[in-house]
Motif scaffolding. Structure first.
Motif, PDB file in Angstrom:
ATOM      1  N   ILE A 175      86.757  50.046 -27.288  1.00 44.96           N
ATOM      2  CA  ILE A 175      86.457  51.561 -26.819  1.00 44.96           C
ATOM      3  C   ILE A 175      85.451  52.049 -27.367  1.00 44.96           C
ATOM      4  CG2 ILE A 175      87.180  53.549 -25.970  1.00 44.96           C
ATOM      5  CD1 ILE A 175      89.962  52.200 -25.102  1.00 44.96           C
ATOM      6  N   ALA A 176      85.747  52.300 -28.652  1.00 41.04           N
ATOM      7  CA  ALA A 176      84.778  52.792 -29.742  1.00 41.04           C
ATOM      8  C   ALA A 176      83.401  52.296 -29.623  1.00 41.04           C
ATOM      9  CB  ALA A 176      85.411  52.920 -31.201  1.00 41.04           C
ATOM     10  N   LYS A 177      83.369  50.835 -29.335  1.00 41.13           N
ATOM     11  CA  LYS A 177      81.918  50.359 -29.337  1.00 41.13           C
ATOM     12  C   LYS A 177      81.435  50.205 -28.040  1.00 41.13           C
ATOM     13  CE  LYS A 177      79.921  45.865 -30.416  1.00 41.13           C
ATOM     14  NZ  LYS A 177      80.130  44.433 -30.816  1.00 41.13           N
ATOM     15  N   ALA A 178      82.179  49.782 -27.069  1.00 39.02           N
ATOM     16  CA  ALA A 178      81.717  50.287 -25.672  1.00 39.02           C
ATOM     17  C   ALA A 178      81.209  51.400 -25.432  1.00 39.02           C
ATOM     18  CB  ALA A 178      82.542  49.618 -24.723  1.00 39.02           C
ATOM     19  N   ILE A 179      81.859  52.431 -25.803  1.00 40.36           N
ATOM     20  CA  ILE A 179      81.523  54.069 -25.292  1.00 40.36           C
ATOM     21  C   ILE A 179      81.243  54.444 -26.726  1.00 40.36           C
ATOM     22  CG2 ILE A 179      82.252  56.035 -23.987  1.00 40.36           C
ATOM     23  CD1 ILE A 179      84.540  54.395 -22.732  1.00 40.36           C
ATOM     24  N   PRO A 180      79.842  54.721 -26.961  1.00 36.88           N
ATOM     25  CA  PRO A 180      79.322  55.145 -28.235  1.00 36.88           C
ATOM     26  C   PRO A 180      79.992  56.584 -28.566  1.00 36.88           C
ATOM     27  CG  PRO A 180      77.734  54.977 -26.871  1.00 36.88           C
ATOM     28  CD  PRO A 180      78.745  54.293 -26.243  1.00 36.88           C
ATOM     29  N   GLU A 181      79.824  57.008 -29.583  1.00 36.24           N
ATOM     30  CA  GLU A 181      80.322  58.519 -29.992  1.00 36.24           C
ATOM     31  C   GLU A 181      79.187  59.489 -29.623  1.00 36.24           C
ATOM     32  OE1 GLU A 181      81.775  61.016 -33.904  1.00 36.24           O
ATOM     33  OE2 GLU A 181      80.910  59.041 -34.003  1.00 36.24           O
ATOM     34  N   SER A 182      78.197  58.932 -29.263  1.00 36.41           N
ATOM     35  CA  SER A 182      77.092  59.808 -28.678  1.00 36.41           C
ATOM     36  C   SER A 182      77.211  59.847 -27.178  1.00 36.41           C
ATOM     37  CB  SER A 182      75.634  59.184 -28.923  1.00 36.41           C
ATOM     38  OG  SER A 182      75.611  58.010 -28.354  1.00 36.41           O
ATOM     39  N   ALA A 183      78.242  59.251 -26.503  1.00 32.09           N
ATOM     40  CA  ALA A 183      78.329  59.526 -25.036  1.00 32.09           C
ATOM     41  C   ALA A 183      78.746  60.920 -24.739  1.00 32.09           C
ATOM     42  CB  ALA A 183      79.308  58.661 -24.488  1.00 32.09           C
ATOM     43  N   THR A 184      78.433  61.225 -23.616  1.00 26.30           N
ATOM     44  CA  THR A 184      78.753  62.656 -22.948  1.00 26.30           C
ATOM     45  C   THR A 184      79.234  62.447 -21.618  1.00 26.30           C
ATOM     46  OG1 THR A 184      76.403  62.763 -21.893  1.00 26.30           O
ATOM     47  CG2 THR A 184      76.594  63.616 -24.244  1.00 26.30           C
ATOM     48  N   GLY A 185      79.729  63.845 -21.249  1.00 31.11           N
ATOM     49  CA  GLY A 185      80.263  63.723 -19.897  1.00 31.11           C
ATOM     50  C   GLY A 185      81.666  62.945 -19.710  1.00 31.11           C
ATOM     51  N   PRO A 186      81.951  62.532 -18.548  1.00 30.34           N
ATOM     52  CA  PRO A 186      83.345  61.611 -18.175  1.00 30.34           C
ATOM     53  C   PRO A 186      83.355  60.504 -19.283  1.00 30.34           C
ATOM     54  CG  PRO A 186      81.997  62.077 -16.286  1.00 30.34           C
ATOM     55  CD  PRO A 186      80.916  62.568 -17.284  1.00 30.34           C
ATOM     56  N   ALA A 187      82.424  59.963 -19.637  1.00 28.43           N
ATOM     57  CA  ALA A 187      82.481  58.813 -20.611  1.00 28.43           C
ATOM     58  C   ALA A 187      83.200  59.240 -22.138  1.00 28.43           C
ATOM     59  CB  ALA A 187      81.260  58.001 -20.922  1.00 28.43           C
ATOM     60  N   ALA A 188      82.639  60.420 -22.545  1.00 24.57           N
ATOM     61  CA  ALA A 188      83.158  60.573 -23.766  1.00 24.57           C
ATOM     62  C   ALA A 188      84.357  61.165 -23.649  1.00 24.57           C
ATOM     63  CB  ALA A 188      82.003  61.904 -24.199  1.00 24.57           C
ATOM     64  N   GLU A 189      84.714  61.865 -22.378  1.00 23.55           N
ATOM     65  CA  GLU A 189      86.086  62.181 -22.257  1.00 23.55           C
ATOM     66  C   GLU A 189      87.085  61.152 -22.188  1.00 23.55           C
ATOM     67  OE1 GLU A 189      88.815  64.765 -19.038  1.00 23.55           O
ATOM     68  OE2 GLU A 189      86.922  64.656 -18.692  1.00 23.55           O
ATOM     69  N   LEU A 190      86.792  60.097 -21.656  1.00 26.51           N
ATOM     70  CA  LEU A 190      87.413  58.659 -21.503  1.00 26.51           C
ATOM     71  C   LEU A 190      87.511  58.322 -22.825  1.00 26.51           C
ATOM     72  CD1 LEU A 190      89.130  57.056 -19.526  1.00 26.51           C
ATOM     73  CD2 LEU A 190      87.167  55.761 -19.453  1.00 26.51           C
ATOM     74  N   ARG A 191      86.711  58.141 -23.855  1.00 24.56           N
ATOM     75  CA  ARG A 191      86.712  57.633 -24.942  1.00 24.56           C
ATOM     76  C   ARG A 191      87.879  58.395 -25.901  1.00 24.56           C
ATOM     77  NH1 ARG A 191      84.228  58.029 -30.187  1.00 24.56           N
ATOM     78  NH2 ARG A 191      83.441  56.109 -31.021  1.00 24.56           N
ATOM     79  N   ALA A 192      87.758  59.810 -25.917  1.00 22.91           N
ATOM     80  CA  ALA A 192      88.363  60.513 -26.585  1.00 22.91           C
ATOM     81  C   ALA A 192      89.923  60.433 -26.223  1.00 22.91           C
ATOM     82  CB  ALA A 192      87.888  62.151 -26.637  1.00 22.91           C
ATOM     83  N   GLN A 193      90.217  60.243 -24.848  1.00 22.85           N
ATOM     84  CA  GLN A 193      91.646  60.510 -24.484  1.00 22.85           C
ATOM     85  C   GLN A 193      92.087  59.124 -24.882  1.00 22.85           C
ATOM     86  OE1 GLN A 193      90.993  60.732 -20.401  1.00 22.85           O
ATOM     87  NE2 GLN A 193      91.135  62.967 -20.209  1.00 22.85           N
ATOM     88  N   ASN A 194      91.661  57.941 -24.761  1.00 25.31           N
ATOM     89  CA  ASN A 194      92.040  56.412 -25.166  1.00 25.31           C
ATOM     90  C   ASN A 194      92.163  56.451 -26.758  1.00 25.31           C
ATOM     91  OD1 ASN A 194      92.560  54.555 -22.641  1.00 25.31           O
ATOM     92  ND2 ASN A 194      90.615  55.657 -22.245  1.00 25.31           N
ATOM     93  N   LEU A 195      91.277  56.981 -27.481  1.00 25.89           N
ATOM     94  CA  LEU A 195      91.373  56.870 -28.948  1.00 25.89           C
ATOM     95  C   LEU A 195      92.564  57.734 -29.276  1.00 25.89           C
ATOM     96  CD1 LEU A 195      87.693  56.652 -30.144  1.00 25.89           C
ATOM     97  CD2 LEU A 195      89.344  54.871 -29.700  1.00 25.89           C
ATOM     98  N   ALA A 196      92.803  58.754 -28.785  1.00 31.78           N
ATOM     99  CA  ALA A 196      93.864  59.600 -29.106  1.00 31.78           C
ATOM    100  C   ALA A 196      95.230  58.995 -28.711  1.00 31.78           C
ATOM    101  CB  ALA A 196      93.780  61.008 -28.462  1.00 31.78           C
ATOM    102  N   MET A 197      95.381  58.207 -27.673  1.00 33.72           N
ATOM    103  CA  MET A 197      96.409  57.501 -27.064  1.00 33.72           C
ATOM    104  C   MET A 197      96.648  56.440 -28.409  1.00 33.72           C
ATOM    105  SD  MET A 197      96.576  57.102 -23.009  1.00 33.72           S
ATOM    106  CE  MET A 197      95.007  56.240 -23.010  1.00 33.72           C
ATOM    107  N   PHE A 198      95.727  55.785 -28.800  1.00 30.74           N
ATOM    108  CA  PHE A 198      96.009  54.781 -29.703  1.00 30.74           C
ATOM    109  C   PHE A 198      96.523  55.361 -31.222  1.00 30.74           C
ATOM    110  CE2 PHE A 198      93.604  52.010 -26.962  1.00 30.74           C
ATOM    111  CZ  PHE A 198      94.259  50.718 -27.234  1.00 30.74           C
ATOM    112  N   ARG A 199      96.222  56.743 -31.405  1.00 28.68           N
ATOM    113  CA  ARG A 199      96.560  57.580 -32.455  1.00 28.68           C
ATOM    114  C   ARG A 199      98.289  57.734 -32.323  1.00 28.68           C
ATOM    115  NH1 ARG A 199      91.487  59.733 -32.254  1.00 28.68           N
ATOM    116  NH2 ARG A 199      92.313  61.471 -31.480  1.00 28.68           N
TER     117      ARG A 199
END
Length: 294
Positions: A175-199
């Protein structure tokens, strides 16, 4: 839907990647063990495992012999989602399912959970529902990930695996690779949500660590992946997620020298709902092969 992703897509992806290990509940043996409770379970009951109440369901003839099939639900679900599948499978097999800590009607975890802790709870459940009988684990999504992590350390007991669109072994990194940290909008939100779940920010408080696929020997393993590319609905980054998911399904083949990959062409993530016949046939093939090798 401009500016946002369809909620069904987000929910599906969250369940898909909500994936690995649980517990933080100490103790290797069942606590408060009641010898009278050793009779085969029938229907839905709560058992004590490591001092926690775990909701379990069993059906099918306990005297039939052969491997016991244990169904493992996905993230955000519970054993109630597997009722129809369990009913069908129990016509020919002894089948059980259970709610993990923090899911369904089981107790919540005391704190953060890990693969090792989840393994202790699963071992306690298997002690109660299967005894000395061989076991086939059939897991969906997160349940598939847990089953795949558990099997290599329990070759004496787990004699087959069916992984239904299991969360890939390196999904956090994917996920971190497919959606880069530079992503914005819904993709950035989805990235943050899923990485938080893994934590561990999820109902089961599972802290999910990526890791290599370890061998479970030459047990029969069937990996079933979805055919409908629902992850591609994510604007811009969806195709990358689909490719990563597909690669993750292939990675699970390293579990065994007798592993096969198939695609449920008309299914989204919940294969046992969209194409239950595909799952039933896979479980019965693995169970029959495990019985011959036992």
């Amino acid at each position: 839907m401009p500016g946002k992703i369809k909620s069904s897509v987000v929910a599906a992806l969250c369940c898909a990647v909500l994936g690995a290990g649980a517990a933080g509940c100490g103790g290797d043996a069942l606590e408060n063990w009641d010898p009278l409770a050793a009779a085969p379970l029938s229907g839905v009951e709560k058992i004590q495992v490591a001092g926690r109440s775990v909701n379990v369901s069993c059906s099918g003839d306990p005297d039939k012999g052969g491997p016991v099939v244990v169904l493992m639900h996905g993230g955000g679900d519970g054993l109630d989602k597997l009722v129809a599948l369990q009913k069908t499978l129990s016509e020919r097999n002894r089948v059980c399912s259970y709610d993990r800590l923090g899911a369904g009607a089981s107790d919540p975890p005391d704190g953060p959970q890990s693969f090792a802790g989840t393994g202790k709870i699963l071992t306690g459940v298997l002690d109660r529902v299967a005894g000395d009988a061989p076991v086939v684990l059939a897991g969906h999504s997160l349940g598939g990930l847990i089953a795949a992590r558990y099997a290599p350390d329990h070759r004496d007991r787990v004699k087959g695996l069916v992984l239904m669109d299991a969360t890939p072994p390196t999904m956090a990194a994917d996920i971190a690779k497919a959606i880069p940290e530079s992503a914005t909008g819904p993709a950035a939100e989805l990235r943050a949500q899923n990485l938080a779940m893994f934590r561990g920010e999820n109902p089961e408080k599972l802290v999910m660590a990526d890791g290599p696929v370890r061998s479970a020997g030459d047990i029969p393993v069937e990996v079933i992946q979805h055919g409908k590319p629902y992850l591609a609905a994510l604007p811009e980054y969806g195709p990358r997620l689909e490719r990563a998911w597909t690669a993750g399904q292939r990675a699970w083949l390293a579990l065994s020298g007798d592993a096969r990959l198939s695609t449920a062409e008309d299914s989204g993530h919940h294969i046992y709902v969209d194409q239950p016949g595909v799952v039933v046939q896979a479980v019965e093939r693995v169970t029959e092969q495990a019985a011959r090798q036992a």
